[in-house]
Write a protein that holds these residues in place. Structure first.
Motif, PDB file in Angstrom:
ATOM      1  N   THR A 152       0.833  -1.191   0.000  1.00  0.00           N
ATOM      2  CA  THR A 152       0.000   0.000   0.000  1.00  0.00           C
ATOM      3  C   THR A 152       0.873   1.248   0.000  1.00  0.00           C
ATOM      4  OG1 THR A 152      -0.135   0.108   2.409  1.00  0.00           O
ATOM      5  CG2 THR A 152      -1.865  -1.135   1.273  1.00  0.00           C
ATOM      6  N   ILE A 153       0.265   2.363  -0.368  1.00  0.00           N
ATOM      7  CA  ILE A 153       0.967   3.636  -0.393  1.00  0.00           C
ATOM      8  C   ILE A 153      -0.016   4.734  -0.022  1.00  0.00           C
ATOM      9  CG2 ILE A 153       0.535   3.946  -2.874  1.00  0.00           C
ATOM     10  CD1 ILE A 153       3.338   5.255  -3.056  1.00  0.00           C
ATOM     11  N   SER A 154       0.441   5.697   0.737  1.00  0.00           N
ATOM     12  CA  SER A 154      -0.445   6.794   1.128  1.00  0.00           C
ATOM     13  C   SER A 154      -0.530   7.810  -0.004  1.00  0.00           C
ATOM     14  CB  SER A 154       0.066   7.480   2.396  1.00  0.00           C
ATOM     15  OG  SER A 154       1.357   8.031   2.197  1.00  0.00           O
ATOM     16  N   ARG A 155      -1.700   8.374  -0.153  1.00  0.00           N
ATOM     17  CA  ARG A 155      -1.958   9.310  -1.238  1.00  0.00           C
ATOM     18  C   ARG A 155      -1.669  10.739  -0.782  1.00  0.00           C
ATOM     19  NH1 ARG A 155      -5.293   8.244  -5.629  1.00  0.00           N
ATOM     20  NH2 ARG A 155      -6.259  10.286  -5.313  1.00  0.00           N
ATOM     21  N   ASP A 156      -0.417  10.948  -0.392  1.00  0.00           N
ATOM     22  CA  ASP A 156       0.011  12.287   0.003  1.00  0.00           C
ATOM     23  C   ASP A 156       1.468  12.459  -0.396  1.00  0.00           C
ATOM     24  OD1 ASP A 156       0.059  11.243   3.499  1.00  0.00           O
ATOM     25  OD2 ASP A 156       1.455  10.798   1.877  1.00  0.00           O
ATOM     26  N   ASP A 157       2.043  13.596  -0.036  1.00  0.00           N
ATOM     27  CA  ASP A 157       3.424  13.872  -0.428  1.00  0.00           C
ATOM     28  C   ASP A 157       4.411  12.905   0.228  1.00  0.00           C
ATOM     29  OD1 ASP A 157       2.953  17.493  -0.541  1.00  0.00           O
ATOM     30  OD2 ASP A 157       2.573  15.916  -2.022  1.00  0.00           O
ATOM     31  N   ASP A 158       4.041  12.349   1.385  1.00  0.00           N
ATOM     32  CA  ASP A 158       4.943  11.395   2.048  1.00  0.00           C
ATOM     33  C   ASP A 158       5.038  10.083   1.270  1.00  0.00           C
ATOM     34  OD1 ASP A 158       3.938  12.435   5.383  1.00  0.00           O
ATOM     35  OD2 ASP A 158       5.519  13.171   4.060  1.00  0.00           O
ATOM     36  N   ALA A 159       3.931   9.708   0.615  1.00  0.00           N
ATOM     37  CA  ALA A 159       3.896   8.444  -0.137  1.00  0.00           C
ATOM     38  C   ALA A 159       4.461   7.304   0.704  1.00  0.00           C
ATOM     39  CB  ALA A 159       4.658   8.580  -1.447  1.00  0.00           C
ATOM     40  N   THR A 160       3.938   7.155   1.913  1.00  0.00           N
ATOM     41  CA  THR A 160       4.402   6.091   2.810  1.00  0.00           C
ATOM     42  C   THR A 160       3.981   4.741   2.262  1.00  0.00           C
ATOM     43  OG1 THR A 160       4.185   7.590   4.689  1.00  0.00           O
ATOM     44  CG2 THR A 160       4.289   5.228   5.152  1.00  0.00           C
ATOM     45  N   THR A 161       4.921   3.824   2.191  1.00  0.00           N
ATOM     46  CA  THR A 161       4.651   2.510   1.612  1.00  0.00           C
ATOM     47  C   THR A 161       4.701   1.399   2.655  1.00  0.00           C
ATOM     48  OG1 THR A 161       6.977   2.210   1.043  1.00  0.00           O
ATOM     49  CG2 THR A 161       5.567   3.186  -0.629  1.00  0.00           C
ATOM     50  N   LYS A 162       3.959   0.338   2.377  1.00  0.00           N
ATOM     51  CA  LYS A 162       3.987  -0.883   3.173  1.00  0.00           C
ATOM     52  C   LYS A 162       4.095  -2.046   2.207  1.00  0.00           C
ATOM     53  CE  LYS A 162       0.751   1.055   6.579  1.00  0.00           C
ATOM     54  NZ  LYS A 162      -0.610   0.897   7.172  1.00  0.00           N
ATOM     55  N   TYR A 163       4.788  -3.092   2.631  1.00  0.00           N
ATOM     56  CA  TYR A 163       4.935  -4.284   1.813  1.00  0.00           C
ATOM     57  C   TYR A 163       4.758  -5.530   2.676  1.00  0.00           C
ATOM     58  CZ  TYR A 163       7.079  -1.368  -1.833  1.00  0.00           C
ATOM     59  OH  TYR A 163       7.322  -0.413  -2.797  1.00  0.00           O
ATOM     60  N   ALA A 164       4.170  -6.547   2.076  1.00  0.00           N
ATOM     61  CA  ALA A 164       4.177  -7.849   2.714  1.00  0.00           C
ATOM     62  C   ALA A 164       5.619  -8.359   2.724  1.00  0.00           C
ATOM     63  CB  ALA A 164       3.276  -8.815   1.957  1.00  0.00           C
ATOM     64  N   ASP A 165       5.984  -9.095   3.759  1.00  0.00           N
ATOM     65  CA  ASP A 165       7.348  -9.618   3.846  1.00  0.00           C
ATOM     66  C   ASP A 165       7.685 -10.467   2.626  1.00  0.00           C
ATOM     67  OD1 ASP A 165       7.299 -10.151   7.456  1.00  0.00           O
ATOM     68  OD2 ASP A 165       7.776  -8.376   6.264  1.00  0.00           O
ATOM     69  N   SER A 166       6.696 -11.143   2.099  1.00  0.00           N
ATOM     70  CA  SER A 166       6.934 -12.072   0.998  1.00  0.00           C
ATOM     71  C   SER A 166       7.312 -11.371  -0.305  1.00  0.00           C
ATOM     72  CB  SER A 166       5.698 -12.939   0.766  1.00  0.00           C
ATOM     73  OG  SER A 166       4.576 -12.126   0.484  1.00  0.00           O
ATOM     74  N   VAL A 167       7.055 -10.065  -0.404  1.00  0.00           N
ATOM     75  CA  VAL A 167       7.345  -9.363  -1.658  1.00  0.00           C
ATOM     76  C   VAL A 167       8.408  -8.283  -1.496  1.00  0.00           C
ATOM     77  CG1 VAL A 167       4.985  -9.799  -2.407  1.00  0.00           C
ATOM     78  CG2 VAL A 167       5.563  -7.572  -1.452  1.00  0.00           C
ATOM     79  N   LYS A 168       8.847  -8.032  -0.286  1.00  0.00           N
ATOM     80  CA  LYS A 168       9.866  -6.990  -0.065  1.00  0.00           C
ATOM     81  C   LYS A 168      11.117  -7.282  -0.887  1.00  0.00           C
ATOM     82  CE  LYS A 168       8.590  -5.468   4.583  1.00  0.00           C
ATOM     83  NZ  LYS A 168       8.946  -5.503   6.032  1.00  0.00           N
ATOM     84  N   GLY A 169      11.615  -6.247  -1.534  1.00  0.00           N
ATOM     85  CA  GLY A 169      12.808  -6.394  -2.351  1.00  0.00           C
ATOM     86  C   GLY A 169      12.523  -6.857  -3.764  1.00  0.00           C
ATOM     87  N   ARG A 170      11.302  -7.301  -4.027  1.00  0.00           N
ATOM     88  CA  ARG A 170      10.944  -7.766  -5.373  1.00  0.00           C
ATOM     89  C   ARG A 170       9.870  -6.882  -6.018  1.00  0.00           C
ATOM     90  NH1 ARG A 170       8.514 -12.508  -6.021  1.00  0.00           N
ATOM     91  NH2 ARG A 170       7.517 -12.548  -3.947  1.00  0.00           N
ATOM     92  N   PHE A 171       8.945  -6.389  -5.216  1.00  0.00           N
ATOM     93  CA  PHE A 171       7.850  -5.565  -5.722  1.00  0.00           C
ATOM     94  C   PHE A 171       8.069  -4.115  -5.312  1.00  0.00           C
ATOM     95  CE2 PHE A 171       4.256  -8.999  -5.782  1.00  0.00           C
ATOM     96  CZ  PHE A 171       5.099  -9.844  -6.490  1.00  0.00           C
ATOM     97  N   THR A 172       7.649  -3.210  -6.184  1.00  0.00           N
ATOM     98  CA  THR A 172       7.728  -1.781  -5.890  1.00  0.00           C
ATOM     99  C   THR A 172       6.400  -1.125  -6.233  1.00  0.00           C
ATOM    100  OG1 THR A 172      10.093  -1.735  -6.393  1.00  0.00           O
ATOM    101  CG2 THR A 172       8.942   0.373  -6.310  1.00  0.00           C
TER     102      THR A 172
END
Length: 120
Positions: free
Chosen positions: A50-70
């Protein structure tokens, strides 16, 4: 209401890449966060990113996809992306775009999904 339309799914070999897109329309100014989900064993859907819809654009990733998905977004185009690299057979799923209304806890709006198929 917010409408979400996904695209970019398809078939790819393990190790390959795909880029998903999600175009939002409607009352998009009411959405504070959006992202991607997929079905998972024992769950209706699991968070992919997920990503926040603001200037911070804070992202979250499932552990299973970290480093592979953006995850990324172009707010001017109301478009969300998910770049998926180094795909594994276990990544095969229908990927759903979702949006969360500001002030709400859960994701309130969902797209129809786009199928990702991965062959070994």
């Amino acid at each position: 209401q917010i409408q979400l339309l996904e695209s970019g799914g398809g078939s790819v070999q393990a190790g390959g890449s795909l880029k998903l897109s999600c175009i939002a329309s409607g009352q998009t100014s009411n959405a504070c966060e959006w992202g991607w989900y997929r079905p998972a064993p024992g769950k209706e859907r699991e968070l992919v990113s997920t990503i926040s819809r603001d200037d911070d654009a804070t992202t979250k990733y499932a552990d299973s996809v970290k480093g592979r998905f953006t995850i990324s977004q172009d707010l001017a185009k109301n478009t969300l992306y998910l770049q998926m690299n180094s795909l594994k057979t276990e990544d095969a799923a229908v990927y759903y775009c979702a949006a969360r209304r500001c002030g709400r806890v859960g994701f309130n709006f969902w797209g129809q999904g786009t199928q990702v198929t991965i062959s070994a």
